[in-house]
Scaffold this motif. Structure first.
Motif, PDB file in Angstrom:
ATOM      1  N   ASN A   1     106.435  19.132 -47.402  1.00 29.96           N
ATOM      2  CA  ASN A   1     107.499  19.491 -46.472  1.00 29.96           C
ATOM      3  C   ASN A   1     108.350  18.293 -46.036  1.00 29.96           C
ATOM      4  O   ASN A   1     109.575  18.412 -45.950  1.00 29.96           O
TER       5      ASN A   1
ATOM      6  N   ARG B   1     112.405  18.175 -46.444  1.00 23.01           N
ATOM      7  CA  ARG B   1     113.284  17.942 -45.299  1.00 23.01           C
ATOM      8  C   ARG B   1     114.214  16.751 -45.546  1.00 23.01           C
ATOM      9  O   ARG B   1     115.393  16.797 -45.186  1.00 23.01           O
TER      10      ARG B   1
ATOM     11  N   GLU C   1     102.420  21.405 -45.954  1.00 25.98           N
ATOM     12  CA  GLU C   1     103.019  20.947 -44.701  1.00 25.98           C
ATOM     13  C   GLU C   1     102.982  19.426 -44.569  1.00 25.98           C
ATOM     14  O   GLU C   1     103.940  18.805 -44.114  1.00 25.98           O
TER      15      GLU C   1
END
Length: 397
Positions: A103, A107, A99
């Protein structure tokens, strides 16, 4: 015969988006659409997959070869942890690392590649409604496809659902897959009312019948059995109630049919243990993932489906197409519409094992009821055909 340059230029270019391409209901529905649209000359279709999931993409060979496939984040180091999380719990340190460190990179890649890719198409269809945070800056016509009950999504995570609803304003249309879902959305998010439309998930019955005729060499098909085809994930499904109902079916009504479960998920071990505790462990058979469940659906004495909430459960539509009598929990949303308020299948109160067992017993033994349901099933099949949905699809794009 080759397609001319002028014909290619006149085609409507459609970009389908899906966050991951696995073996769930949404993935199955998307596959059906791709196989249908590829035969319509006025469309040129591309599928963009958010993250490559490698060997977990078990339906990939069902995508027509003429469909272009693009990965926004290709299978590799950046998708290692999402692949592990797909069916297994991830250790907290790895989850945090994913995360915090990986991530943001994913993104960035998705945002950059999607914005550039979208400009090449006439319409973008966000098929699992997972790209809503990227849509404000995308100038292409955009359609969101929502597959779950808005009300249940609010109950599970109201903050996330409100965030999604706010971002849905950036889409030109919001497709809901049942009338009940559409009514929920218009009531909860009135600013989206004019954007919302209903398009049922469609199936090609002839293709299902052809697949059902491919009978595997498995002696378990020869035994009398009831069948559930569901992801074994108790956060949404309710297999536990089904197991309790099955115990009552055997003990109270004396039925001896096995209960077969096709599917996999994080709750499988919990459900296996529960079956053992209920004393039905030897009669509940976990078949795992089966790419072609249709021979099993066709051979089952009847289908059962138990869930806390749904969108429009595809497997019930598939059961209708195979003339199968169904007993399903009356959960929001989908089962009631698919089974035409109980005329094409039996509906039982959510979480009521006793009512579930009684309904299964009736569906197995009451010949007058079975004939009435068979007539209701035949009348309902056209509702979920592509002939019934093609005009609506043309309108939204």
């Amino acid at each position: 015969m080759k397609t001319s340059t002028r014909e290619l230029q006149s085609k409507r270019k459609i970009l389908f988006l899906i966050s991951r391409f696995l073996d769930g209901g949404i993935d199955t529905v998307l596959t059906e659409y791709l196989n249908h649209l590829v035969h319509i000359d006025r469309y040129e279709v591309t599928l963009a997959i958010g993250m490559g999931m490698g060997e977990l993409e078990v339906f990939k060979d069902r995508i027509p070869s003429s469909i272009r496939i693009v990965y926004l984040v290709p299978d590799g180091p950046l998708t290692k942890y999402p692949r592990q999380r797909a069916y297994h719990k991830l250790a907290i340190p790895k989850k945090l690392a994913d995360e915090i460190l990986l991530n943001p990179i994913r993104r960035f890649m998705i945002r950059h590649r999607l914005r550039r890719l979208a400009t090449q198409y006439d319409v973008l269809i966000d098929f699992d409604c997972c790209f809503y945070t990227y849509m404000q800056q995308v100038p292409t016509r955009k359609v969101a496809w929502f597959h779950f009950s808005f009300e249940q999504s609010m109950q599970q995570n109201s903050r996330r659902m409100k965030r999604i609803a706010d971002k849905l304003r950036y889409y030109d249309q919001v497709v809901t897959i049942s009338k009940a879902m559409c009514e929920e959305g218009r009531r909860l998010f009135p600013w989206l009312s004019e954007k919302m439309v209903v398009i049922y998930n469609a199936k090609e019955r002839q293709k299902i019948l052809q697949e059902a005729a491919k009978i595997p060499a498995d002696t378990r098909l020869e035994q009398p059995f009831l069948l559930a085809v569901e992801r074994l994930e108790e956060s949404q499904k309710d297999i536990l109630t089904l197991l309790k109902a099955y115990k009552l079916l055997r003990e109270t009504y004396g039925h001896t049919e096995k209960l077969y479960l096709i599917g996999k998920g994080n709750s499988e071990e919990q459900l296996r243990q529960q079956a053992m505790q209920l004393g039905i462990g030897d009669d509940v058979v976990f078949l795992g993932f089966i790419p072609n469940p249709y021979p099993w659906i066709k051979a089952a004495r009847l289908m059962v489906h138990s869930a806390k909430f749904e969108g429009l459960p595809t497997v019930l539509i598939e059961g209708l197409m195979l003339d199968k009598i169904i007993v399903a929990s009356d959960c929001p949303t989908g089962p009631r519409e698919i089974l035409n308020d109980g005329k094409a299948g039996l509906l039982v109160p959510l979480g009521d094992a006793a009512a579930f067992a009684e309904a299964i017993h009736q569906a197995l033994t009451d010949e007058v009821l079975r004939q009435q349901l068979a007539e209701g099933i035949r009348a309902q099949q056209h509702v979920f055909s592509f002939e019934a949905t093609d005009e609506l699809f043309t309108q939204i794009i």
